[in-house]
Design an enzyme around this catalytic site. Structure first.
Site, PDB file in Angstrom:
ATOM      1  N   ARG A 121      -0.159  -4.706 -10.408  1.00 36.14           N
ATOM      2  CA  ARG A 121       0.199  -5.035  -9.023  1.00 36.14           C
ATOM      3  C   ARG A 121      -0.550  -6.291  -8.576  1.00 36.14           C
ATOM      4  NH1 ARG A 121       2.214  -1.672  -5.339  1.00 36.14           N
ATOM      5  NH2 ARG A 121       2.382  -3.687  -4.322  1.00 36.14           N
TER       6      ARG A 121
ATOM      7  N   CYS B  72       5.096   4.336  -9.920  1.00 36.84           N
ATOM      8  CA  CYS B  72       4.439   3.376  -9.028  1.00 36.84           C
ATOM      9  C   CYS B  72       3.141   3.925  -8.446  1.00 36.84           C
ATOM     10  CB  CYS B  72       5.401   2.984  -7.907  1.00 36.84           C
ATOM     11  SG  CYS B  72       5.955   4.400  -6.928  1.00 36.84           S
TER      12      CYS B  72
ATOM     13  N   ARG C 226       3.907  -4.132   5.268  1.00 37.72           N
ATOM     14  CA  ARG C 226       4.450  -2.829   4.857  1.00 37.72           C
ATOM     15  C   ARG C 226       4.949  -2.155   6.118  1.00 37.72           C
ATOM     16  NH1 ARG C 226       1.972   1.574   0.745  1.00 37.72           N
ATOM     17  NH2 ARG C 226       2.810  -0.041  -0.616  1.00 37.72           N
TER      18      ARG C 226
ATOM     19  N   HIS D 150      10.822  -2.360  -2.454  1.00 40.52           N
ATOM     20  CA  HIS D 150       9.404  -2.541  -2.811  1.00 40.52           C
ATOM     21  C   HIS D 150       9.333  -3.612  -3.901  1.00 40.52           C
ATOM     22  CE1 HIS D 150       5.261  -1.811  -2.920  1.00 40.52           C
ATOM     23  NE2 HIS D 150       5.205  -0.581  -3.412  1.00 40.52           N
TER      24      HIS D 150
ATOM     25  N   ASP E 245       9.319   8.426  -9.290  1.00 47.17           N
ATOM     26  CA  ASP E 245       8.551   8.224  -8.058  1.00 47.17           C
ATOM     27  C   ASP E 245       8.594   9.540  -7.285  1.00 47.17           C
ATOM     28  OD1 ASP E 245       7.223   7.140  -5.864  1.00 47.17           O
ATOM     29  OD2 ASP E 245       8.939   6.009  -5.115  1.00 47.17           O
TER      30      ASP E 245
ATOM     31  N   GLN F  39       6.207  -4.126  -6.160  1.00 47.86           N
ATOM     32  CA  GLN F  39       6.099  -3.084  -7.178  1.00 47.86           C
ATOM     33  C   GLN F  39       6.990  -3.432  -8.370  1.00 47.86           C
ATOM     34  OE1 GLN F  39       4.135  -0.115  -7.110  1.00 47.86           O
ATOM     35  NE2 GLN F  39       4.691  -0.260  -9.256  1.00 47.86           N
TER      36      GLN F  39
HETATM   37  N1  NVA Z   1       8.778   5.670  -2.491  1.00 51.94           N
HETATM   38  C1  NVA Z   1       7.389   5.733  -2.118  1.00 51.94           C
HETATM   39  C2  NVA Z   1       6.627   4.635  -2.769  1.00 51.94           C
HETATM   40  C3  NVA Z   1       5.156   4.606  -2.491  1.00 51.94           C
HETATM   41  C4  NVA Z   1       4.463   3.469  -3.162  1.00 51.94           C
HETATM   42  C5  NVA Z   1       7.257   5.670  -0.606  1.00 51.94           C
HETATM   43  O1  NVA Z   1       7.973   4.872   0.014  1.00 51.94           O
HETATM   44  O2  NVA Z   1       6.466   6.415  -0.043  1.00 51.94           O
HETATM   45  N1   CP Z   2       2.502   1.767  -5.516  1.00 50.15           N
HETATM   46  C1   CP Z   2       2.078   1.501  -4.265  1.00 50.15           C
HETATM   47  O1   CP Z   2       2.700   0.731  -3.504  1.00 50.15           O
HETATM   48  O2   CP Z   2       0.928   2.144  -3.930  1.00 50.15           O
HETATM   49  P1   CP Z   2       0.268   2.179  -2.470  1.00 50.15           P
HETATM   50  O3   CP Z   2       1.235   2.921  -1.583  1.00 50.15           O
HETATM   51  O4   CP Z   2      -1.028   2.919  -2.665  1.00 50.15           O
HETATM   52  O5   CP Z   2       0.077   0.781  -2.006  1.00 50.15           O
END
Ligand code: NVA
Ligand code: CP
Length: 300
Positions: free
Chosen positions: A282, A254, A96, A123, A214, A126
Site C-alpha cells: 500500500r 485487503c 476516505r 478503493h 474482503d 488498494q
Molecule cells: N470493503 C471494505 C474495505 C476496507 C479496507 C470496507 O469498505 O469497509
Molecule cells: N486495506 C485498507 O484500506 O485498510 P484500512 O481500512 O486499515 O486503511
C-alpha cells in the site's frame, strides 16, 4: 492539467504500468519537499493512513491527517469549500469518504490532485497495491486469472478494473443479490478482459492464480452484518477452496480480515497468503501514484 484518481481506471493502462514502476524506485525524487498532503478520514483506517503518511514523508513532504469530527465535512462546511481551502496549503488531497459523490464535489473545487482513499464505490489505492503485489510475486500481470470470492464491494469493483487494465481475467463468485450488475461488468469488458460472475466459489477458484476476498460487511453497512453473515454462508475462503485454485495460487485480502467469516485463519495465516506484503505494498503503490501525479508540479 490537474489529475485526480477516484477510480483505478482514471489511469490508462500504460500510466498504470508507470505508477507500478515508480512504486519500485528505491530512491524516489523528493517531489513533496517543503510541501504537504492533506488526508481526510470519514471512516477508520489503519493501513491507508499509515501507508500514505509514510509515502508522503518518503517523498520529502509532510502529511496532515484529519479525522471526520475535526473537519465535519458537509456539516461545518461543504466538501467543495474544504477542497478549496486545502488546495491553498497542500500539493495533494486524499480522502476516505462514505459517499463517492463527496469526492466528486471535492474534485470539482480542488486545484490540486484529489486521491480516493476509499469510498462506498471504489478503493483504487488498494487495487494499485494489489497489482504491485501480484506483479512482484509472479513477475507479470498479463494472462493471470484472479478469483474474487465474496461481496461485490468497493475493493471488488476496483480490483476488476485493475485486472482489466492489466490484461488479467477476473472471475467473481458472489451470493445472489451481492454480485455485480451488468453496469459494473461492462466497463471491465470494455477494457478487453474476460470477466465472469457465478454464485459458486469453487467454479470461480478453479485453476485461479490469485484468490481474493474482503469482508462481508463493509464500513457503513454494519446494521446489515447479521443478514450478510447468513447470505454469505459457503463463501468462506478455506483450504478446500484454495485446493481448487492453481498449484501456485496465492491468497490476497485487503484487510482487516475476519477470521472464520470470509477467510479461515489457516488460509490468511498460511503459506499461500501474501497479505502482509500486500499491506506493505500500500505504501509503495501510493508513493508511486504520488510521484506520477506530482512529478510535473515541482517548481525548479
Ligand atoms: N470493503 C471494505 C474495505 C476496507 C479496507 C470496507 O469498505 O469497509
Ligand atoms: N486495506 C485498507 O484500506 O485498510 P484500512 O481500512 O486499515 O486503511
Amino acid at each position: 492539467m490537474t489529475r485526480h484518481v477516484l477510480e483505478v481506471d482514471d489511469l490508462a493502462p500504460l500510466e498504470l504500468t508507470t505508477v507500478l514502476d515508480l512504486a519500485e524506485r528505491a530512491d524516489p525524487p523528493q517531489v513533496l519537499a517543503g510541501r504537504g498532503m492533506a488526508l481526510l478520514f470519514e471512516k477508520p483506517s489503519l493501513r491507508t493512513r499509515n501507508a500514505t503518511e509514510m509515502a508522503v514523508i518518503q517523498l520529502g513532504g509532510h502529511p496532515v491527517s484529519l479525522r471526520a469530527g475535526e473537519v465535519d465535512m458537509g456539516g461545518r462546511e461543504p466538501a467543495s469549500d474544504v477542497a478549496r481551502a486545502l488546495s491553498r496549503y497542500h500539493a495533494a488531497i486524499g480522502a476516505r469518504v462514505f459517499g463517492h459523490a463527496t469526492l466528486q464535489d471535492m474534485v470539482a473545487a480542488a486545484s490540486v490532485p484529489v486521491v480516493n482513499l476509499l469510498s462506498d464505490r471504489s478503493h483504487p489505492c488498494q487495487a494499485l497495491a494489489d497489482l504491485l503485489t501480484i506483479r512482484r510475486h509472479f513477475g507479470r500481470l498479463a494472462g493471470l486469472q484472479v478469483a474474487y470470492v465474496g461481496d461485490f464491494n468497493n475493493v471488488a469493483r476496483s480490483l476488476g478494473l485493475a485486472a482489466g487494465l492489466s490484461d488479467m481475467a477476473i472471475r467473481y463468485a458472489c451470493p445472489d443479490g451481492y454480485g455485480p450488475g451488468e453496469d459494473d461488468l461492462d466497463p471491465v469488458r470494455a477494457l478487453g478482459t474476460t470477466v465472469t460472475c457465478t454464485t459458486d466459489p469453487a467454479e470461480a477458484a478453479a485453476g485461479a492464480d490469485v484468490v481474493y476476498t474482503d469482508v462481508w460487511t463493509s464500513m457503513g453497512a454494519e446494521d446489515e452484518a447479521e443478514r450478510r453473515r447468513r447470505a454469505f454462508e459457503g463463501f468462506t475462503v478455506d483450504d478446500g477452496l484454495m485446493a481448487r485454485a492453481g498449484e501456485n495460487a496465492v491468497f490476497l485480502h485487503c484487510l482487516p480480515a475476519h477470521r472464520g467469516e470470509e477467510v479461515t485463519a489457516a488460509v490468511v495465516d498460511g503459506p499461500r497468503s501474501l497479505v502482509w506484503d500486500q499491506a506493505e505494498n500500500r505504501m509503495h503503490a501510493v508513493r508511486g501514484l504520488l510521484l506520477f501525479l506530482l512529478a510535473d508540479t515541482v517548481s525548479t
